[in-house]
Design a protein around this motif. Sequence first.
Motif, PDB file in Angstrom:
ATOM      1  N   UNK A  66     -10.612  -5.606  -5.810  1.00 37.44           N
ATOM      2  CA  UNK A  66     -10.699  -4.298  -6.444  1.00 37.44           C
ATOM      3  C   UNK A  66      -9.306  -3.699  -6.629  1.00 37.44           C
ATOM      4  N   UNK A  67      -8.384  -4.048  -5.728  1.00 37.11           N
ATOM      5  CA  UNK A  67      -7.068  -3.419  -5.734  1.00 37.11           C
ATOM      6  C   UNK A  67      -6.034  -4.177  -6.569  1.00 37.11           C
ATOM      7  N   UNK A  68      -6.412  -5.279  -7.191  1.00 41.16           N
ATOM      8  CA  UNK A  68      -5.424  -6.058  -7.942  1.00 41.16           C
ATOM      9  C   UNK A  68      -6.097  -6.773  -9.104  1.00 41.16           C
ATOM     10  N   UNK A  69      -5.760  -6.390 -10.328  1.00 37.76           N
ATOM     11  CA  UNK A  69      -6.374  -7.010 -11.493  1.00 37.76           C
ATOM     12  C   UNK A  69      -5.643  -8.269 -11.924  1.00 37.76           C
ATOM     13  N   UNK A  70      -4.359  -8.403 -11.563  1.00 37.78           N
ATOM     14  CA  UNK A  70      -3.605  -9.618 -11.843  1.00 37.78           C
ATOM     15  C   UNK A  70      -2.812  -9.999 -10.591  1.00 37.78           C
ATOM     16  N   UNK A  71      -2.326 -11.245 -10.570  1.00 41.42           N
ATOM     17  CA  UNK A  71      -1.570 -11.744  -9.418  1.00 41.42           C
ATOM     18  C   UNK A  71      -2.352 -11.571  -8.109  1.00 41.42           C
ATOM     19  N   UNK A  72      -3.637 -11.847  -8.167  1.00 42.02           N
ATOM     20  CA  UNK A  72      -4.485 -11.620  -6.996  1.00 42.02           C
ATOM     21  C   UNK A  72      -4.077 -12.487  -5.805  1.00 42.02           C
ATOM     22  N   UNK A  73      -3.918 -13.821  -5.960  1.00 38.01           N
ATOM     23  CA  UNK A  73      -3.507 -14.614  -4.796  1.00 38.01           C
ATOM     24  C   UNK A  73      -2.185 -14.147  -4.196  1.00 38.01           C
ATOM     25  N   UNK A  74      -1.216 -13.782  -5.051  1.00 42.38           N
ATOM     26  CA  UNK A  74       0.070 -13.303  -4.556  1.00 42.38           C
ATOM     27  C   UNK A  74      -0.097 -12.013  -3.764  1.00 42.38           C
ATOM     28  N   UNK A  75      -1.004 -11.160  -4.222  1.00 44.33           N
ATOM     29  CA  UNK A  75      -1.249  -9.899  -3.520  1.00 44.33           C
ATOM     30  C   UNK A  75      -1.795 -10.161  -2.124  1.00 44.33           C
ATOM     31  N   UNK A  76      -2.725 -11.112  -2.021  1.00 42.79           N
ATOM     32  CA  UNK A  76      -3.304 -11.453  -0.713  1.00 42.79           C
ATOM     33  C   UNK A  76      -2.245 -12.038   0.208  1.00 42.79           C
ATOM     34  N   UNK A  77      -1.467 -12.974  -0.315  1.00 38.14           N
ATOM     35  CA  UNK A  77      -0.428 -13.617   0.488  1.00 38.14           C
ATOM     36  C   UNK A  77       0.585 -12.589   0.994  1.00 38.14           C
ATOM     37  N   UNK A  78       0.972 -11.679   0.125  1.00 37.20           N
ATOM     38  CA  UNK A  78       1.918 -10.628   0.486  1.00 37.20           C
ATOM     39  C   UNK A  78       1.331  -9.745   1.586  1.00 37.20           C
ATOM     40  N   UNK A  79       0.069  -9.406   1.452  1.00 33.01           N
ATOM     41  CA  UNK A  79      -0.591  -8.522   2.411  1.00 33.01           C
ATOM     42  C   UNK A  79      -0.734  -9.188   3.770  1.00 33.01           C
ATOM     43  N   UNK A  80      -1.075 -10.482   3.766  1.00 33.58           N
ATOM     44  CA  UNK A  80      -1.277 -11.198   5.031  1.00 33.58           C
ATOM     45  C   UNK A  80       0.030 -11.639   5.677  1.00 33.58           C
ATOM     46  N   UNK A  81       1.067 -11.801   4.863  1.00 32.37           N
ATOM     47  CA  UNK A  81       2.329 -12.267   5.394  1.00 32.37           C
ATOM     48  C   UNK A  81       2.355 -13.752   5.689  1.00 32.37           C
ATOM     49  N   UNK A  82       1.533 -14.542   4.952  1.00 25.08           N
ATOM     50  CA  UNK A  82       1.527 -15.995   5.160  1.00 25.08           C
ATOM     51  C   UNK A  82       2.432 -16.660   4.120  1.00 25.08           C
ATOM     52  N   UNK A  83       2.870 -17.867   4.445  1.00 24.76           N
ATOM     53  CA  UNK A  83       3.661 -18.662   3.511  1.00 24.76           C
ATOM     54  C   UNK A  83       2.757 -19.746   2.951  1.00 24.76           C
ATOM     55  N   UNK A  84       2.353 -19.569   1.698  1.00 25.70           N
ATOM     56  CA  UNK A  84       1.353 -20.458   1.109  1.00 25.70           C
ATOM     57  C   UNK A  84       1.984 -21.456   0.147  1.00 25.70           C
TER      58      UNK A  84
END
Length: 274
Positions: A59-77
């Motif tokens: 709901x909070x990100x219409x584009x770059x969704x995976x990047x948004x999750x990775x940024x939020x979690x702080x993981x290196x994917x």
Amino acid sequence: MGLRGEAAIVGYTELPSVKRPSGPPEFNLEQWARLAAATLADAGLSASDVDGICTTYLQESQIFVPSTVIEYLGVKANFAEMVDLGGASAAAMVWRAAAAIELGLCNAVLCVIPGTPITPVTEKRPPDFGDMLYFGASSNRYGSPQAEFEIPYGNLGQNGPYGQVATLYAATYGYDERAMAKISVDQRVNANHTPGAIFHDVPITVDDVLNSPVIAAPLHMLEIVMPVMGGAAVLVTNADLARRSANRPVWVKGFGERVPYKTPTYARDLLQTR
């Protein structure tokens, strides 16, 4: 070519199923993080082991969704995938994660589908993807075939097309409404025996189904898709991490996928599911 069975599901978490949101507002990202943490705890592994994610829309990100999750979690994917196949997204995530692991792209993939966000809806809030889903549409934007050829005629959500399928089935093979109603009854029996299901303690009969209001002819209220909210996550890992897991691994040995259309309106044959 197919999977070799070298990746395994080692952790799982499911949010409680509810008919409607309750409690304080919670964003999709918050649910994503909560599901991820619980799944890692279930597997007995740590966030530092994760180097891949599979997600749906946020709901909070219409584009770059995976990047948004990775940024939020702080993981290196090393692997990040957004899977957009509706109700099939969960299964589609698992084989994609397993394939990425077998290819050596990553070692552990979190596959998460957060629940419906609890966010206020007002006249001042601009329309977005969530609003479209609320009305049963997947795209009402300019240029969308659905916006031009389906939404104006009320062909929204799942129940209208399912009613079309049932109507064609009746015209082709005949329609025994009691036999069809028994499908819902049998499915409810399964729910009655599933702890945590919304209908865990609420059985129904064939007469209950037939006496419920018709929603999308010939389908009654107790035969249609009921809105439900929840959320779930699994952790898929390679063999080395699977051996370290707290749970017995469930090896992913095969998969199948076919995406023929978005709306049954465009099915070659409404009575064929393959």
